[in-house]
Design a protein around this motif. Structure first.
Motif, short mmCIF file in Angstrom:
data_model
loop_
_atom_site.label_atom_id
_atom_site.label_comp_id
_atom_site.label_asym_id
_atom_site.label_seq_id
_atom_site.Cartn_x
_atom_site.Cartn_y
_atom_site.Cartn_z
N ASP A 167 -103.10 -33.01 56.61
CA ASP A 167 -103.11 -32.09 57.76
C ASP A 167 -104.16 -32.50 58.78
O ASP A 167 -103.94 -32.41 60.00
N SER A 168 -105.31 -32.96 58.30
CA SER A 168 -106.38 -33.40 59.20
C SER A 168 -105.95 -34.63 59.99
O SER A 168 -106.19 -34.72 61.20
N ILE A 169 -105.32 -35.57 59.29
CA ILE A 169 -104.83 -36.79 59.95
C ILE A 169 -103.77 -36.44 60.98
O ILE A 169 -103.76 -36.96 62.10
N ARG A 170 -102.86 -35.53 60.61
CA ARG A 170 -101.80 -35.11 61.52
C ARG A 170 -102.39 -34.45 62.77
O ARG A 170 -101.88 -34.64 63.89
N PHE A 171 -103.45 -33.67 62.59
CA PHE A 171 -104.10 -33.00 63.72
C PHE A 171 -104.71 -34.02 64.69
O PHE A 171 -104.54 -33.93 65.91
N VAL A 172 -105.41 -35.02 64.14
CA VAL A 172 -106.05 -36.04 64.98
C VAL A 172 -104.98 -36.86 65.71
O VAL A 172 -105.12 -37.15 66.91
N ILE A 173 -103.91 -37.22 65.01
CA ILE A 173 -102.83 -37.98 65.63
C ILE A 173 -102.18 -37.18 66.75
O ILE A 173 -101.83 -37.72 67.81
N ASN A 174 -102.04 -35.87 66.52
CA ASN A 174 -101.46 -35.00 67.55
C ASN A 174 -102.34 -34.97 68.79
O ASN A 174 -101.85 -34.96 69.93
N LYS A 175 -103.66 -34.98 68.59
CA LYS A 175 -104.60 -35.03 69.72
C LYS A 175 -104.43 -36.33 70.50
O LYS A 175 -104.45 -36.34 71.74
N ILE A 176 -104.31 -37.43 69.79
CA ILE A 176 -104.13 -38.73 70.45
C ILE A 176 -102.80 -38.76 71.21
O ILE A 176 -102.73 -39.24 72.34
N ASN A 177 -101.76 -38.21 70.59
CA ASN A 177 -100.44 -38.24 71.21
C ASN A 177 -100.39 -37.47 72.53
O ASN A 177 -99.77 -37.90 73.50
N HIS A 178 -101.04 -36.32 72.55
CA HIS A 178 -100.93 -35.45 73.72
C HIS A 178 -102.03 -35.67 74.75
O HIS A 178 -101.86 -35.31 75.92
N ARG A 179 -103.17 -36.20 74.32
CA ARG A 179 -104.25 -36.51 75.26
C ARG A 179 -104.50 -35.35 76.21
O ARG A 179 -104.07 -35.36 77.37
#
Length: 242
Positions: A205-217
């Protein structure tokens, strides 16, 4: 060459050949065929550089989407009834994780299983075992094929040299501790997915959250490189142990 001729042409003696895109031959021919297929996957992925897919710049989810659509599909075609040894599957899993991590911008020794789950990316082993169930579904739809399959399954002797579909299915059943014919195909595929899941759901879940942040910027001032550093930290092998 052999003494067999067809229309005046002498048939060559070979170790193997392809029929409808599928290999038929000895162990070396099959291994070379599988290796060549995977090299095509790797070459096709690196060709995405021309589309602007570059480390620490491109959207990680987009990178994985392109990989699944344009690269993994090359390898999927041959997986239904071909046997790939476990050692080769592990090698392909490692090679896939290496090119994905390199393209995203992650360090070489970061953990793979939680990253795959966060990105909804299946490993080569997971795809391989699922295709055994896809092929089993096709067999069960035809009464004649299913009757022949059942007879072979009951009377076959399994050994390391046995490369039949029955032997391939037996390897999957040993992994899942079930008889695949006792369950619906959908349930077996779910069990395969579960067997590859990371037990550390909080980390995923933590990895998914960080990736989501990168994706949406969130905005232009958002520090993307800090997120990549955080992602590398979360995926450290010593930290990501489950």
């Amino acid at each position: 060459e052999t003494n067999i001729t067809v229309d005046g042409n002498r048939l060559p003696c070979v170790n193997g050949f392809e029929y409808l895109g599928l290999p038929i031959g000895n162990h070396k021919f099959m291994s070379d065929f599988i290796e060549d297929k995977w090299k095509k996957v790797e070459r096709s992925f690196y060709s995405l550089y021309g589309l602007g897919v570059k480390p620490s710049i491109s959207n990680p989810s987009l990178i994985v989407f392109l990989f699944k659509q344009y690269c993994q599909s090359i390898f999927r075609h041959v997986l239904d009834n071909i046997r790939i040894p476990c050692s080769m599957l592990k090698e392909f899993d490692s090679r896939q994780s290496m090119i994905i991590k390199r393209m995203i911008g992650l360090k070489k020794f970061t953990h793979t299983t939680p990253l795959n789950e966060a990105l909804n990316l299946e490993s080569v082993s997971q795809i391989y075992y699922k295709h055994k169930i896809f092929f089993l579904e096709q067999l069960t739809r035809d009464p004649g094929c299913y009757e022949l399959f059942s007879y072979m399954r009951e009377n076959e002797t399994f050994s390391k040299k046995n490369t039949s579909f029955c032997a391939q299915l037996n390897v999957l059943e040993d992994r899942l501790y079930i008889n695949c014919l006792d369950y619906q195909p959908k349930m077996v595929k779910t069990l395969i997915e579960f067997s590859f899941k990371s037990l550390n759901t909080g980390l995923v879940d933590s990895i998914r959250f960080v990736i989501n942040k990168i994706n949406h910027r969130v905005n232009e001032e958002f520090n993307i490189f800090f997120c990549y550093s955080l992602l590398n930290g979360l995926l450290r092998v010593d930290f990501a142990q489950v």
